[in-house]
Design a protein around this motif. Structure first.
Motif, PDB file in Angstrom:
ATOM      1  N   THR A 613     -13.631  53.938  16.822  1.00  0.00           N
ATOM      2  CA  THR A 613     -14.599  53.200  16.003  1.00  0.00           C
ATOM      3  C   THR A 613     -14.324  53.413  14.514  1.00  0.00           C
ATOM      4  O   THR A 613     -14.353  52.474  13.710  1.00  0.00           O
ATOM      5  CB  THR A 613     -16.036  53.663  16.319  1.00  0.00           C
ATOM      6  OG1 THR A 613     -16.261  53.510  17.713  1.00  0.00           O
ATOM      7  CG2 THR A 613     -17.056  52.850  15.544  1.00  0.00           C
ATOM      8  N   MET A 614     -14.064  54.669  14.144  1.00  0.00           N
ATOM      9  CA  MET A 614     -13.817  54.966  12.726  1.00  0.00           C
ATOM     10  C   MET A 614     -12.584  54.232  12.216  1.00  0.00           C
ATOM     11  O   MET A 614     -12.586  53.679  11.116  1.00  0.00           O
ATOM     12  CB  MET A 614     -13.634  56.482  12.517  1.00  0.00           C
ATOM     13  CG  MET A 614     -14.862  57.299  12.784  1.00  0.00           C
ATOM     14  SD  MET A 614     -16.256  56.762  11.778  1.00  0.00           S
ATOM     15  CE  MET A 614     -17.580  56.830  12.968  1.00  0.00           C
ATOM     16  N   LEU A 617     -13.476  50.640  11.730  1.00  0.00           N
ATOM     17  CA  LEU A 617     -14.357  50.344  10.596  1.00  0.00           C
ATOM     18  C   LEU A 617     -13.697  50.614   9.252  1.00  0.00           C
ATOM     19  O   LEU A 617     -13.903  49.874   8.289  1.00  0.00           O
ATOM     20  CB  LEU A 617     -15.633  51.190  10.687  1.00  0.00           C
ATOM     21  CG  LEU A 617     -16.583  50.871  11.829  1.00  0.00           C
ATOM     22  CD1 LEU A 617     -17.783  51.804  11.778  1.00  0.00           C
ATOM     23  CD2 LEU A 617     -17.054  49.426  11.743  1.00  0.00           C
ATOM     24  N   LEU A 621     -10.155  49.917   4.422  1.00  0.00           N
ATOM     25  CA  LEU A 621     -10.697  50.254   3.100  1.00  0.00           C
ATOM     26  C   LEU A 621      -9.670  51.034   2.285  1.00  0.00           C
ATOM     27  O   LEU A 621      -8.874  51.774   2.842  1.00  0.00           O
ATOM     28  CB  LEU A 621     -11.964  51.102   3.253  1.00  0.00           C
ATOM     29  CG  LEU A 621     -13.174  50.408   3.862  1.00  0.00           C
ATOM     30  CD1 LEU A 621     -14.337  51.382   3.958  1.00  0.00           C
ATOM     31  CD2 LEU A 621     -13.583  49.201   3.036  1.00  0.00           C
ATOM     32  N   HIS A 625     -12.192  54.910  -1.264  1.00  0.00           N
ATOM     33  CA  HIS A 625     -13.488  54.238  -1.190  1.00  0.00           C
ATOM     34  C   HIS A 625     -14.597  55.240  -0.909  1.00  0.00           C
ATOM     35  O   HIS A 625     -14.433  56.168  -0.128  1.00  0.00           O
ATOM     36  CB  HIS A 625     -13.457  53.168  -0.087  1.00  0.00           C
ATOM     37  CG  HIS A 625     -14.509  52.129  -0.263  1.00  0.00           C
ATOM     38  ND1 HIS A 625     -15.812  52.363   0.060  1.00  0.00           N
ATOM     39  CD2 HIS A 625     -14.456  50.867  -0.737  1.00  0.00           C
ATOM     40  CE1 HIS A 625     -16.522  51.271  -0.206  1.00  0.00           C
ATOM     41  NE2 HIS A 625     -15.710  50.345  -0.690  1.00  0.00           N
ATOM     42  N   TYR A 627     -17.155  55.016   0.776  1.00  0.00           N
ATOM     43  CA  TYR A 627     -17.648  55.030   2.160  1.00  0.00           C
ATOM     44  C   TYR A 627     -17.073  56.181   2.968  1.00  0.00           C
ATOM     45  O   TYR A 627     -17.705  56.664   3.902  1.00  0.00           O
ATOM     46  CB  TYR A 627     -17.308  53.714   2.865  1.00  0.00           C
ATOM     47  CG  TYR A 627     -18.264  52.586   2.563  1.00  0.00           C
ATOM     48  CD1 TYR A 627     -19.264  52.749   1.605  1.00  0.00           C
ATOM     49  CD2 TYR A 627     -18.187  51.371   3.225  1.00  0.00           C
ATOM     50  CE1 TYR A 627     -20.137  51.722   1.324  1.00  0.00           C
ATOM     51  CE2 TYR A 627     -19.062  50.346   2.949  1.00  0.00           C
ATOM     52  CZ  TYR A 627     -20.037  50.512   1.990  1.00  0.00           C
ATOM     53  OH  TYR A 627     -20.900  49.499   1.720  1.00  0.00           O
ATOM     54  N   TYR A 631     -19.856  57.950   4.880  1.00  0.00           N
ATOM     55  CA  TYR A 631     -20.127  57.502   6.247  1.00  0.00           C
ATOM     56  C   TYR A 631     -19.096  57.911   7.288  1.00  0.00           C
ATOM     57  O   TYR A 631     -19.429  58.060   8.459  1.00  0.00           O
ATOM     58  CB  TYR A 631     -20.256  55.963   6.277  1.00  0.00           C
ATOM     59  CG  TYR A 631     -21.371  55.437   5.430  1.00  0.00           C
ATOM     60  CD1 TYR A 631     -22.696  55.611   5.815  1.00  0.00           C
ATOM     61  CD2 TYR A 631     -21.112  54.785   4.237  1.00  0.00           C
ATOM     62  CE1 TYR A 631     -23.741  55.133   5.029  1.00  0.00           C
ATOM     63  CE2 TYR A 631     -22.148  54.298   3.443  1.00  0.00           C
ATOM     64  CZ  TYR A 631     -23.453  54.469   3.845  1.00  0.00           C
ATOM     65  OH  TYR A 631     -24.478  54.013   3.081  1.00  0.00           O
ATOM     66  N   PHE A 633     -16.506  59.741   9.772  1.00  0.00           N
ATOM     67  CA  PHE A 633     -16.353  61.039  10.422  1.00  0.00           C
ATOM     68  C   PHE A 633     -14.980  61.621  10.114  1.00  0.00           C
ATOM     69  O   PHE A 633     -14.735  62.795  10.307  1.00  0.00           O
ATOM     70  CB  PHE A 633     -16.462  60.899  11.952  1.00  0.00           C
ATOM     71  CG  PHE A 633     -17.860  60.718  12.460  1.00  0.00           C
ATOM     72  CD1 PHE A 633     -18.795  60.003  11.746  1.00  0.00           C
ATOM     73  CD2 PHE A 633     -18.250  61.267  13.666  1.00  0.00           C
ATOM     74  CE1 PHE A 633     -20.088  59.827  12.215  1.00  0.00           C
ATOM     75  CE2 PHE A 633     -19.539  61.109  14.149  1.00  0.00           C
ATOM     76  CZ  PHE A 633     -20.458  60.383  13.425  1.00  0.00           C
ATOM     77  N   HIS A 677     -26.409  57.192  14.062  1.00  0.00           N
ATOM     78  CA  HIS A 677     -25.123  56.511  14.208  1.00  0.00           C
ATOM     79  C   HIS A 677     -25.123  55.414  15.267  1.00  0.00           C
ATOM     80  O   HIS A 677     -24.274  54.538  15.245  1.00  0.00           O
ATOM     81  CB  HIS A 677     -24.027  57.544  14.476  1.00  0.00           C
ATOM     82  CG  HIS A 677     -23.856  58.513  13.347  1.00  0.00           C
ATOM     83  ND1 HIS A 677     -24.026  59.866  13.500  1.00  0.00           N
ATOM     84  CD2 HIS A 677     -23.579  58.301  12.050  1.00  0.00           C
ATOM     85  CE1 HIS A 677     -23.838  60.463  12.332  1.00  0.00           C
ATOM     86  NE2 HIS A 677     -23.569  59.536  11.431  1.00  0.00           N
ATOM     87  N   ARG A 678     -26.056  55.484  16.216  1.00  0.00           N
ATOM     88  CA  ARG A 678     -26.252  54.404  17.191  1.00  0.00           C
ATOM     89  C   ARG A 678     -24.962  53.988  17.888  1.00  0.00           C
ATOM     90  O   ARG A 678     -24.684  52.819  18.063  1.00  0.00           O
ATOM     91  CB  ARG A 678     -26.885  53.189  16.479  1.00  0.00           C
ATOM     92  CG  ARG A 678     -27.976  53.623  15.532  1.00  0.00           C
ATOM     93  CD  ARG A 678     -28.678  52.573  14.779  1.00  0.00           C
ATOM     94  NE  ARG A 678     -27.986  51.600  14.013  1.00  0.00           N
ATOM     95  CZ  ARG A 678     -27.681  51.722  12.706  1.00  0.00           C
ATOM     96  NH1 ARG A 678     -27.978  52.830  12.046  1.00  0.00           N
ATOM     97  NH2 ARG A 678     -27.103  50.737  12.072  1.00  0.00           N
ATOM     98  N   LEU A 679     -24.151  55.001  18.230  1.00  0.00           N
ATOM     99  CA  LEU A 679     -22.865  54.669  18.855  1.00  0.00           C
ATOM    100  C   LEU A 679     -22.964  54.580  20.367  1.00  0.00           C
ATOM    101  O   LEU A 679     -21.992  54.208  21.038  1.00  0.00           O
ATOM    102  CB  LEU A 679     -21.819  55.730  18.470  1.00  0.00           C
ATOM    103  CG  LEU A 679     -21.436  55.743  16.994  1.00  0.00           C
ATOM    104  CD1 LEU A 679     -20.620  56.973  16.654  1.00  0.00           C
ATOM    105  CD2 LEU A 679     -20.669  54.483  16.619  1.00  0.00           C
TER     106      LEU A 679
END
Lengths: 875, 148
Positions: A613-614, A617, A621, A625, A627, A631, A633, A677-679
């Motif tokens: 996922t990381m 996402l 970038l 950045h 982020y 944000y 991990f 994090h709603r993963l």
């Protein structure tokens, strides 16, 4: 300060130097004997000539004689060694003592520099000089007199011995000394010049480093790093060249010395051998001379090195001293003189004809005169270079005027020691400085002028300090001046501190800091009990409200979805580094527990999913950045590595990867906070197993790891967590709108209900301000400095744009509080904006270094063409 | 609601129709998912705004202050965006927004929103289109009000 190094040495270490010299002289006969004895042993005892038949009436044969002489030789070795040891220790101690004295007197002088001097010498240079440049001087001081005496004496003793044996050989031994004596100083002179240059350049480097550190924001904001690096490179290059040159020349001198020293034996072999063959010299004598010559080269070398160090040290001393002797240095009694018990400065201020010249001798303040009565509140205002700031600095006696005088309560302030100006006045400038200590210590500095409890015996440390001419004030004594604060107990002081925080509008901030701080040092069980009560009351209050689900309490048997997986597993606060967020994923004990509850493979799988996922996402970038830090991990540096790992897991399958690769994924799941994090990776089943791991972790933890964690226990205070976390005993629900504000509000309510606010402010006062107060904002630093000055109830409070960094709301509060706090006492306040002058008794408007308007705010603004109206219009 | 489900809702938002899946996921990941209880205000008129909200579930009502008291001007539902005006032009909130049942939203902070706009000019154009049509609608309402 003594003008030359030798004056300094003589003045402060006469006695010790003489002792050293005497010791040295006493040691010479023994040295001579130890040189002479081998000859007697070889010629008489071994050669068998002139063996005495009896010693002290006891008959002896040749063997006995040999043993007696050898024994005597051994004894001499001990005596000589003992002398050397004692002298070295004595000398070392003397050197350290003198270094300590030198450093102290330099530092004491820095504290007496007139302020404009600090525009000329940088912090970096001062540190460089006091720390490194004088260091070699310490070693030299111990050697300064004794070493040339000792080595010179040794040399002389050996030479005398040689001349007694044979004057021709003696002459041969020193034949080349005149040449050395002529050439070496000439070569050395060049090295000395280079040494001076090096010192200057290293200082400049120190200054540049200091500048780069202080200006680091500007460097980054202007993309100036490369230019700075280029400048460093240039500087290092210059130093390199100089050092290399010194190196080369020094070794040339060394080479020359060695060369000459090795030519001399040529004379011994030829002339000495000739004499032995001719029978004019005994074989024993030649051997002794050769042995002596070997000993000769050591002191001679030492003397030459001494000569180099002497030159070096004198240069260093001169170069340092001239920096510490600025014009207008304040007299020593400014800082050291005490005042009478009934002294005060409660009286009118009268300044007459003050002038200050700038570096080009142009006046920046000219014939400034003003009168202030002892209870007036005065606003100084004017355009930016009007001199209003200088007026306050002059009044606080931080700067001496070039002409004119200030009288306060009838006393010339120029003549007063700081014990008067720094205790009965308070000055706060715009760059309020906060020291690297707790907030409380920072405020208390305002009443720590001298140790209160003096008298009695000096302790061991202070006796040593006395021997080095250092300060005799005991840092461990009581320094707090309770009289000045007007309180008589610790409780009174606490109360007063909280009052002052309210005056400077800092109580709210300190309260928040207190909530966030841990009471880990506290042994006040009653207090901890009170906080536990607050915890209970808070939960009750929450349960009664309609927002009971805003905090998810810690429960032993329940997974907390607002806490991270790591927190859920530990169910406690890490105390050391072992279980910190960075290390938990690699800690052997944690991994063992995971293995035992069957979570290790699951964590590797979850870690792989997190990584994927990381990468999805964040991979596009740019690597810098924001982020990433907020944000992700995985940091931007590690992202490519995980990309490779993911590709490998795709190709081989997770189970076929190497253990090392698999373990890379292992640390990622610990960071997951499910509610944030709603993963959807921490399923009910995983949660159950984490709870099992939690249980096992606590049960089986060994003694050596028990100190690394403090578990959450409903009925116990957790010293490793903050006060706020102890009251919460759970996590604020991340998915409930407004939860943070609502919970803050409730906590405050409970704290006030339980009367805990003073305790929490106290805890906040114990938090660290950071390097140069870096953990506080500039506004907070200004407020703290005002509290510091107010604590001693000054007769005059002088502020120089001291609230310039406060927001206008806070500024209005602080100003009105200060005006009422100082009712009946003088405030003189240089304001950054003219409109702020409205609430003062009287306004002095300055322009061009003179008072141009003087009167009440209302009267001054009535006049259409007044300067203050111009200032008000410009705002 | 999980990240993936949020992304499904976001795909139905007209504003985001042209953004690819990964970027929507990043938007969701960098935003807070919040539950507002029935009757709770997301924000009130006149406050300074630091975030926009995307309704994921439930309904919110928009009110504006008038002389006769608050008047409801619109109801918004899943996929609608509220609060973007004050983070775009630094004005106080122009209306109050209240949850009319239990509502779930994605709170997009100003920084995240600006980041999104700079990276996807399409969204900026889409926002212009939405705002322009809102303006048009307001004009029509104004005209009707004046002719009444």
């Amino acid at each position: 300060m003594e003008k030359t190094l030798f004056k300094f040495i003589w003045r402060y270490s006469k006695r010790d130097q003489i002792i050293l010299l005497i010791l040295t002289v006493i040691s010479f006969p023994f040295l001579y004997l130890s040189l002479d004895l081998p000859k007697t042993i070889i010629n008489k005892a071994i050669g068998g000539k002139d063996v005495p038949e009896e010693i002290f009436g006891i008959t002896i044969d040749q063997i006995d004689y040999l043993l007696i002489l050898s024994g005597a030789f051994l004894a001499l070795v001990f005596v000589n060694g003992g002398f050397k040891f004692y002298v070295n220790v004595f000398r070392g101690q003397l050197g350290e003592r003198m270094l300590r004295r030198l450093r102290y007197s330099l530092l004491a002088r820095v504290l007496r520099f007139p302020l404009p001097q600090f525009k000329k010498v940088s912090q970096g240079e001062v540190i460089q000089m006091v720390n490194s440049e004088v260091e070699p001087l310490g070693g030299f001081v111990g050697d300064s007199i004794a070493l040339p005496a000792f080595q010179g004496g040794t040399l002389l003793t050996i030479l005398i011995f040689m001349f007694i044996q044979d004057w021709m050989l003696g002459l041969a031994a020193i034949a080349l000394y005149p040449i050395q004596g002529y050439i070496i100083p000439k070569l050395q002179w060049h090295v000395n010049q280079l040494g001076k240059k090096r010192v200057r350049n290293v200082r400049v480097l120190a200054e540049k480093i200091g500048e780069a550190v202080s200006g680091i924001e500007e460097v980054h904001a202007n993309d100036g790093a490369r230019r700075i690096l280029a400048r460093f490179t240039e500087r290092l290059g210059v130093i390199y060249d100089i050092r290399y040159e010194i190196f080369r020349r020094k070794f040339f001198i060394k080479f020359l010395n060695n060369f000459i020293a090795q030519i001399t034996p040529f004379f011994f072999y030829s002339i000495g051998g000739y004499l032995v063959i001719k029978g004019d010299l005994t074989f024993g004598a030649l051997v002794a001379i050769l042995a002596a010559y070997k000993d000769l080269s050591a002191p001679w070398k030492e003397l030459l090195t001494y000569y180099q160090r002497l030159a070096d040290s004198c240069i260093k001393y001169d170069q340092v001293i001239e920096q510490f002797d600025p014009q207008g240095i304040w007299p020593e009694n400014y800082q050291m003189a005490e005042i009478e018990a009934d002294f005060n400065l409660a009286g009118n201020v009268s300044a007459g004809n003050l002038s200050i010249l700038d570096e080009e001798s142009q006046p920046i303040v000219e014939k400034l005169s003003f009168d202030i009565s002892k209870s007036e509140h005065i606003a100084l205002t004017g355009p930016s270079s009007s001199g209003k700031d200088l007026a306050t600095i002059l009044m606080a006696r931080l700067l001496a005027p070039d002409s004119g005088q200030i009288l306060i309560a009838g006393k010339q302030i120029a003549d007063l020691p700081e014990a008067a100006t720094g205790r009965y006045m308070g000055y706060i400038g715009p760059n309020a400085f906060v020291f690297n200590a707790t907030l409380k210590e920072n405020i208390l500095l305002g009443v720590m002028h001298r140790p209160i409890s003096t008298g009695g015996e000096l302790n061991e440390d202070l006796k040593n300090a006395q021997l080095s001419g250092n300060s005799l004030d005991d840092l461990g004594a009581e320094w707090l001046d309770y009289n000045a604060m007007g309180v008589d107990s610790d409780e009174g002081l606490q109360k007063r501190l909280i009052e002052l925080l309210q005056v400077v509008d800092l109580d709210g901030d300190v309260y928040s800091m207190g909530l966030r701080s841990a009471l880990n040092g506290s042994d006040d069980d009653q207090l901890l009990e009170q906080i536990l009560t607050a915890r209970k009351k808070f939960r009750e209050r929450l349960d009664k409200s309609d927002v009971s689900n805003f905090v998810e309490s810690f429960e032993k048997e329940v997974f907390n979805s607002n806490a991270s997986v790591a927190e859920n597993l530990l169910f406690g606060t890490p105390k050391g580094d072992s279980f910190s967020a960075e290390n938990i994923g690699t800690h052997a004990y944690v991994l063992e527990i995971l293995e035992r509850v069957g979570l290790k493979d699951e964590f590797i799988r979850i870690g792989r999913d997190v990584a994927s996922t990381m990468v999805e996402l964040f991979a596009d970038l740019p690597s810098d950045h924001e982020y990433f830090s907020q944000y992700s991990f995985i940091s931007s540096e590690n992202l490519p590595e995980f990309q490779t790992l993911l590709a490998r897991s795709e190709r081989l399958g997770l189970e076929n990867m190497s253990t090392e690769d698999r373990n890379q994924f292992l640390s990622l799941p610990f960071k997951i906070i499910p509610a944030r994090h709603r993963l959807d990776l921490i399923t009910d089943d995983i949660q159950k197993r984490i709870l099992a791991a939690r249980k096992l972790f606590a049960e089986e933890i060994g003694d050596e790891l028990r100190d690394e964690i403090e578990f959450f226990e409903a009925g116990y205070y957790n010293r490793s967590s903050s006060i706020q976390d102890n009251i919460l005993f759970g996590k604020i629900a991340l998915d409930k709108a407004n939860a943070i504000d609502e919970v803050d509000h409730l906590i405050t309510e409970i704290i006030d209900q339980e009367n805990l606010r003073p305790v929490i402010i106290n805890a906040g006062l114990d938090s660290q301000a950071g390097l140069a107060g870096s953990r506080l904002s500039q506004g907070q630093r200004q407020k703290l400095s005002i509290a510091r000055a107010l604590l001693r109830r000054p007769d005059h409070l002088i502020l120089n744009e001291a609230t310039s960094s406060l927001d206008s709301g806070s500024q209005a509060i602080v100003m009105s509080n200060l005006l009422s706090e100082m009712k009946g006492r003088n405030i003189t306040w240089a304001l950054q904006r003219a409109s702020l002058a409205e609430n003062f008794d009287r306004v002095l408007v300055l322009s061009g270094g003179q008072v141009v308007e003087d009167g009440s705010f209302q009267d001054l603004v009535k006049k259409e063409d007044s300067v203050i109206n111009d200032l008000l219009r410009e705002e | 609601m999980s990240l993936n489900k949020e992304v499904e809702v976001l795909r139905d938002v007209p504003l985001f129709s042209k953004i690819d899946h990964t970027k929507l996921k990043l938007l969701a990941f960098t935003s807070e998912n919040l539950i507002h209880q029935d009757g709770q205000f997301l924000f009130r008129e006149g406050e300074t705004g630091d975030a926009a909200y995307i309704v994921l579930k439930g309904k919110v009502a928009v009110f504006i202050r008038t002389e006769k008291g608050p008047v409801e001007v619109a109801q918004l539902k899943r996929g609608d965006v509220v609060g973007e005006i004050s983070i775009l032009c630094d004005v106080p909130r122009t209306a109050s927004v209240k949850a009319v049942e239990s509502v779930q939203t994605l709170k997009v902070t100003k920084d995240t929103f600006i980041h999104l706009l700079t990276e996807f000019p399409e969204i900026a154009i889409e926002i212009m289109r939405v705002l322009a049509s809102r303006l048009n609608k307001t004009n029509i309402q104004l005209r009707e009000a004046l002719t009444d």
